[in-house]
Design an enzyme around this catalytic site. Structure first.
Site, PDB file in Angstrom:
ATOM      1  CG  HIS A 118      72.043  30.424  63.413  1.00 18.01           C
ATOM      2  ND1 HIS A 118      71.802  31.442  64.071  1.00 18.01           N
ATOM      3  CD2 HIS A 118      71.501  30.388  62.241  1.00 18.01           C
ATOM      4  CE1 HIS A 118      71.077  32.435  63.282  1.00 18.01           C
ATOM      5  NE2 HIS A 118      70.896  31.783  62.169  1.00 18.01           N
ATOM      6  CG  HIS A 157      72.734  35.034  66.141  1.00 20.20           C
ATOM      7  ND1 HIS A 157      72.069  33.906  66.074  1.00 20.20           N
ATOM      8  CD2 HIS A 157      72.107  36.195  66.247  1.00 20.20           C
ATOM      9  CE1 HIS A 157      70.678  34.321  66.397  1.00 20.20           C
ATOM     10  NE2 HIS A 157      70.902  35.723  66.481  1.00 20.20           N
ATOM     11  CD  GLU A 205      74.828  31.729  66.490  1.00 23.84           C
ATOM     12  OE1 GLU A 205      74.384  32.016  67.252  1.00 23.84           O
ATOM     13  OE2 GLU A 205      74.444  31.245  65.560  1.00 23.84           O
ATOM     14  CD  GLU A 211      70.543  27.124  66.511  1.00 28.64           C
ATOM     15  OE1 GLU A 211      71.812  27.330  67.109  1.00 28.64           O
ATOM     16  OE2 GLU A 211      69.879  28.402  66.512  1.00 28.64           O
TER      17      GLU A 211
HETATM   18 ZN   LIG Z   1      72.288  31.996  66.146  1.00 28.17          ZN
END
Ligand SMILES: [Zn+2]
Length: 341
Positions: free
Chosen positions: A161, A68, A71, A225
């Site tokens: 992420h 992404h 990020e 994350e």
């Molecule tokens: Zn992500």
């Protein structure tokens, strides 16, 4: 100066991130050279670099970021690891593949351009011709080549992420569906040692990068994350000190000291239900800034949709990744509940 010499100079002097930014659509030539200590360095594509020591230890390690594009913290972590390796501040004893996944979206400061790349892996790119589908296919091929070089190595893939919204738990990992294999407790202990004690256990095959590595190569793979999305330069890198240190230790071929697995040390969650967006009338009855893993009491009408939406069945059900803006037919959130393994 030849193109190759120019590229190498840019990589070493400006860094992996700067080079990836400049060549978002691809590098003019691939690059291969060795450092003084014999470490082989290969820049295979924009945002794709491999390090191979002459006699590697037993782990093949993939560290990916920027699947992404907005990020930034994971991208800065990977950029810094690559910088320390190239400066020979960090000595490499395992084979390592470092990735910045979506340079085009990164340069746009967007999560994605055309389609969410983390739903395009494991073949889900097939039949699609847009650049993010093609990039997902190429990243699959690099990972396949990388893991395919050795049969007997322990394969690990940490896909880093940050999340769109805040989380009740600062950091958490998604452990992709293990296709019938056991949850690996040593890996969970590695997460705990990396200051990540909240784990969402995957419930089904998916199009994520980490599931691809787990499914195709039986790698120990996680979507990690690390906090909330912030622009470049606004991340507090000390928030990621533990995982950065442990990844460095793995790169160096040393053992990360971990505590034996104990359910009590973790918040383990399993998926109870998916909120599928079935119509344009879909809505979530939560505020835009509600944190991931926020929980509800039984009876709460969590979502509205053409089929009546979702009403919470048991106290403590929580929501992860709510996003009402996805296209009709896609997942607009996960309903999860606490579990033990
Ligand atoms: Zn992500």
């Amino acid at each position: 100066m030849s193109t190759v010499e120019q590229l190498k100079k840019q990589l070493v002097e400006q860094g992996f991130l700067a080079l990836t930014r400049e060549y978002e659509a691809g590098i003019p030539e691939t690059l291969e050279f060795a450092l003084d200590d014999g470490l082989k360095v290969q820049l295979l594509d924009t945002g794709v670099i491999v390090f191979e020591p002459s006699s590697p230890a037993n782990t093949d390690l993939v560290i990916s970021s920027g699947v992404h594009g907005n990020e930034t913290a994971p991208i800065e972590i990977v950029d810094d690891l690559v910088r320390r390796i190239l400066m020979q501040e960090l000595s490499v004893h395992n084979r390592v593949l470092c990735i910045i996944g979506n340079p085009v979206a990164m340069n746009m400061s967007q999560r994605f351009d055309i389609e969410n790349m983390n739903r395009l892996f494991n073949g889900k790119h097939q039949g699609k011709e847009h650049h993010e589908a093609l990039r997902a296919k190429r990243l699959e091929d690099y990972v396949k080549d990388f893991f395919g070089k050795r049969e007997d190595a322990t394969r690990c893939h940490y896909d880093l992420h940050t999340a769109i919204r805040g989380s009740k738990y600062a950091r958490f990992s998604i452990y992709p569906y293990p296709d019938g294999r056991d949850w690996n407790k040593e890996q969970l202990s590695f997460m705990l040692a990396s200051d990540i004690n909240t784990i969402l256990l995957g419930h089904q095959p998916s199009g994520t990068f980490s599931y691809f590595s787990s499914h195709q190569f039986e790698a120990h793979a996680f979507t990690v994350e690390l906090g909330k999305v912030k622009p470049f330069g606004e991340n507090t890198m000390s928030d990621f000190a533990a995982i950065t240190a442990n990844l460095s230790t793995l790169i160096e071929g040393k053992t990360v000291n971990v505590k034996a697995f104990d359910n009590e040390d973790f918040n383990l969650f399993e998926v109870k239900d998916e909120l599928l967006k079935k119509s344009e009338s879909f809505a979530l009855n939560i505020s835009d800034d509600l944190e991931n893993f926020s929980s509800f009491d039984a009876g709460f009408q969590l979502s509205e949709d053409s089929d009546g939406g979702y009403r919470v069945e048991e106290d403590g059900e929580a929501i992860v990744f709510p996003n009402a803006k996805v296209p009709v037919g896609q997942r607009a959130g996960l309903v999860v509940r606490k579990t033990r393994i």
